[in-house]
Scaffold this active site. Structure first.
Site, PDB file in Angstrom:
ATOM      1  N   ASP A 180      50.973  -4.973 -21.792  1.00 55.05           N
ATOM      2  CA  ASP A 180      50.859  -5.904 -20.005  1.00 55.05           C
ATOM      3  C   ASP A 180      51.175  -4.769 -19.382  1.00 55.05           C
ATOM      4  OD1 ASP A 180      51.621  -7.127 -17.983  1.00 55.05           O
ATOM      5  OD2 ASP A 180      52.849  -8.665 -19.130  1.00 55.05           O
ATOM      6  N   HIS A 181      49.895  -4.988 -18.654  1.00 56.70           N
ATOM      7  CA  HIS A 181      49.571  -3.693 -17.714  1.00 56.70           C
ATOM      8  C   HIS A 181      50.179  -3.727 -16.091  1.00 56.70           C
ATOM      9  CE1 HIS A 181      46.912  -6.452 -15.381  1.00 56.70           C
ATOM     10  NE2 HIS A 181      46.612  -5.607 -14.354  1.00 56.70           N
ATOM     11  N   GLU A 219      45.407 -12.640  -5.398  1.00 53.21           N
ATOM     12  CA  GLU A 219      44.561 -12.236  -5.730  1.00 53.21           C
ATOM     13  C   GLU A 219      43.179 -13.180  -4.709  1.00 53.21           C
ATOM     14  OE1 GLU A 219      43.234 -10.658  -9.521  1.00 53.21           O
ATOM     15  OE2 GLU A 219      43.810 -12.341 -10.023  1.00 53.21           O
ATOM     16  N   HIS A 243      52.350 -10.951 -16.829  1.00 48.66           N
ATOM     17  CA  HIS A 243      52.487 -10.502 -16.030  1.00 48.66           C
ATOM     18  C   HIS A 243      53.708 -10.721 -14.481  1.00 48.66           C
ATOM     19  CE1 HIS A 243      48.792  -8.627 -17.161  1.00 48.66           C
ATOM     20  NE2 HIS A 243      48.459  -9.359 -16.521  1.00 48.66           N
ATOM     21  N   LYS A 343      43.882 -17.342  -7.855  1.00 50.03           N
ATOM     22  CA  LYS A 343      42.520 -16.416  -7.488  1.00 50.03           C
ATOM     23  C   LYS A 343      42.203 -17.511  -6.032  1.00 50.03           C
ATOM     24  CE  LYS A 343      41.226 -15.291 -12.243  1.00 50.03           C
ATOM     25  NZ  LYS A 343      42.240 -13.462 -11.922  1.00 50.03           N
TER      26      LYS A 343
HETATM   27  C1  BG6 Z   1      44.876  -9.634 -15.930  1.00 54.64           C
HETATM   28  C2  BG6 Z   1      44.128 -10.971 -15.788  1.00 54.64           C
HETATM   29  O1  BG6 Z   1      45.445  -9.492 -16.430  1.00 54.64           O
HETATM   30  O2  BG6 Z   1      45.402  -9.216 -14.497  1.00 54.64           O
HETATM   31  C3  BG6 Z   1      43.379 -10.904 -14.421  1.00 54.64           C
HETATM   32  O3  BG6 Z   1      43.357 -11.323 -16.465  1.00 54.64           O
HETATM   33  C4  BG6 Z   1      43.537 -10.812 -13.244  1.00 54.64           C
HETATM   34  O4  BG6 Z   1      42.100 -12.220 -14.738  1.00 54.64           O
HETATM   35  C5  BG6 Z   1      44.139  -9.037 -13.240  1.00 54.64           C
HETATM   36  O5  BG6 Z   1      42.617 -10.345 -12.127  1.00 54.64           O
HETATM   37  C6  BG6 Z   1      45.350  -8.565 -12.307  1.00 54.64           C
HETATM   38  O6  BG6 Z   1      45.439  -7.274 -12.595  1.00 54.64           O
HETATM   39  P1  BG6 Z   1      46.093  -5.729 -11.305  1.00 54.64           P
HETATM   40  O7  BG6 Z   1      46.427  -5.335 -12.180  1.00 54.64           O
HETATM   41  O8  BG6 Z   1      44.538  -6.278 -10.006  1.00 54.64           O
HETATM   42  O9  BG6 Z   1      46.615  -7.076 -10.429  1.00 54.64           O
END
Ligand code: BG6
Length: 499
Positions: A180-181, A219, A243, A343
């Site tokens: 989960d980045h 976003e 997230h 978004k």
């Molecule tokens: C991803 C989603 O996991 O996270 C994307 O699939 C999203 O839709 C992105 O844009 C957002 O990541 P960050 O790091 O740019 O906030």
């Protein structure tokens, strides 16, 4: 700090977008900063035909175009890249992969240590581990074998549980790294350090002093080229289930007794299991789903979601979700958490806002400023604390002032990106920042009623691209005499916003 042992990282889905956009840049920067092991190999795997040389050329070009690179380091790095073309759903072809891995083990002295990175369509997440197991590539008697699984981990509660069973039949939990980045972001990890290394915040961190909490992940971009995937997922699966709930757990969890993977993840899952289950009434009252429509934003005509490439023209998929939710435990009794993501909102910003309660007796007037702590996850990463001070001059009027800290002011500017940090941790066998199976399940369990609710096409509102989501989302807070904070690109600039 001890670096990782020599290893081979196998990227399944190597011809895909994530590989050249995120994974290879992360590996290159780790290499350029001397954080990779003494020797290593990166093996791309997918169906598309490439030779080692053409794979290297493609990635080199992409790195030169998109990253700040050092030419000499880049050439050295590219010498570690290899490629093998197989049909990843056909176990018979994994013998070719095994042979290539043996060859790389000799050449790069990796002692059999391997990271498998699943960056493929989710339909292959269960298949690839099974195929690896059939040729014993999961066997740890000769070197460790760690498996990174990209999100989404499942499509709903049931599919997540069956995927888990399928993977667990071939790999043990200690080998599985569900990425989960958001957990890899420095500022998300800082939530823990800020809370648990400062005696001044923790005593206030509960229902006695906190009025409500906002979590926003906005976003500006739309779905871009990912309409095909996104239309089947929506904001609830794409951002909220993983997230946002992970960030919420960091805000809400109890202190771990020690800092290690088990303790931290034990506490995170405990708080997730306390999310108040969403009843029919909660869904009707406290949930807002929205979809962006076309609009002129800063002089540019932006398409509506249904006009995006890969999206069905009568799609009812949500690109916005806002929810008022509760954590039913001693610490958080009765404190509302307002969580939103979308978004095509006015700007890109992720932040947590802690709103403290007013003083018990308003001696300086009823309009005394509230105390707020804003934890900015991105961009302009930092922290802002706002409170009341005396308005200079006659009388005792209070005025809102603030103190702020920005990460960019630190001397130490070499912050690892989320993918750099997570890949490195996996190579070192540290699973702290990866989602454990019980956490993934708890989040799906919580989200499942929303997935059922969103089946009804009437439960979706429109919002013009470039605005803060449907008006109904503002109403969520108005009903409680509150309003969303208006976050801007710049943490400290609260008066100006792009729109
Ligand atoms: C991803 C989603 O996991 O996270 C994307 O699939 C999203 O839709 C992105 O844009 C957002 O990541 P960050 O790091 O740019 O906030």
């Amino acid at each position: 700090m001890v670096g990782p042992e020599n290893n081979t990282i196998v990227i399944f889905g190597a011809s895909g977008d994530l590989t050249h956009r995120k994974l290879i840049p992360a590996l290159y920067h780790l290499y350029a900063n001397k954080m990779l092991p003494t020797d290593f190999a990166i093996l791309g795997v997918s169906r598309t035909a490439f030779s080692d040389a053409s794979f290297r050329d493609k990635l080199k070009k992409s790195l030169i175009e998109n990253e700040k690179i050092d030419t000499e380091r880049l050439d050295e790095f590219c010498n570690h890249l290899y490629y093998v073309a197989i049909n990843t759903s056909n176990s018979a072809e994994y013998v070719t992969l095994k042979d290539k891995l043996n060859e790389l083990e000799q050449k790069h002295e990796t002692a059999g240590n391997t990271v498998y990175y699943l960056s493929t369509p989710p339909s292959l997440y269960g298949v690839i581990p099974e195929c690896l197991a059939q040729v014993n590539l999961n066997d740890e008697s000769h070197g460790w074998k760690n498996l990174i699984v990209e999100k989404p981990f499942g499509y709903d509660l049931e599919s997540a549980q069956s995927l888990d069973l399928q993977i667990h039949a071939c790999f043990k939990e200690h080998q599985i790294y569900r990425i989960d980045h958001y957990l890899g972001k420095e500022t998300v990890q800082n939530l823990l350090v800020m809370r648990f290394s400062n005696a001044m915040f923790e005593p206030l961190w509960n229902y006695r002093y906190i009025d409500h909490v906002e979590i926003t992940s906005a976003e500006f971009l739309g779905v871009e080229e990912r309409g095909g995937y996104y239309d089947g997922a929506g904001a609830v699966r794409d951002m909220f289930q993983n997230h946002l709930l992970q960030v919420l757990a960091m805000v809400g969890m109890e202190p771990p007794s020690v800092i290690n993977a088990d303790s931290i993840r034990d506490e995170a899952v405990k708080v997730m299991q306390c999310f108040r289950p969403l009843s029919e009434e909660d869904l009707n009252k406290n949930l807002v789903l929205g979809q962006y429509t076309e609009s002129m934003v800063r002089g540019k005509q932006l398409p509506g979601y249904r006009e995006e490439h890969g999206v069905s023209e009568d799609s009812r998929t949500e690109t916005y979700v806002g929810l008022k939710m509760f954590i039913d435990n001693w610490r958080w009794a009765g404190v509302p958490f307002y969580v939103r993501t979308g978004k095509r909102l006015p700007t890109r910003v992720t932040e947590v806002v802690i709103h403290f309660k007013n003083t018990p007796h308003p001696v300086f007037g009823v309009n005394a400023p509230e105390n707020k702590l804003i934890i900015r996850i991105q961009p302009d990463e930092g922290i802002l604390l706002s409170f009341g001070l005396k308005q200079p001059g006659a009388g005792f009027e209070a005025k809102e002032v603030s103190m702020d800290f920005h990460y960019e002011d630190l001397q130490e500017t070499n912050m690892l990106t989320a993918y750099e940090r997570l890949i490195l941790d996996c190579m070192k066998g540290d699973a702290t920042l990866f989602a454990r199976t019980d956490a993934v399940e708890a989040c799906w369990q919580f989200v499942q009623p929303i997935l059922n609710y969103k089946q009804n096409p009437e439960h979706l509102f429109g919002y013009a691209a470039g605005t803060w989501g449907p008006l109904e989302a503002d109403q969520l807070l108005h009903d409680d005499n509150r309003k969303w904070r208006f976050p801007c690109k710049n943490l400290t600039n609260t008066d100006y916003c792009e729109l």
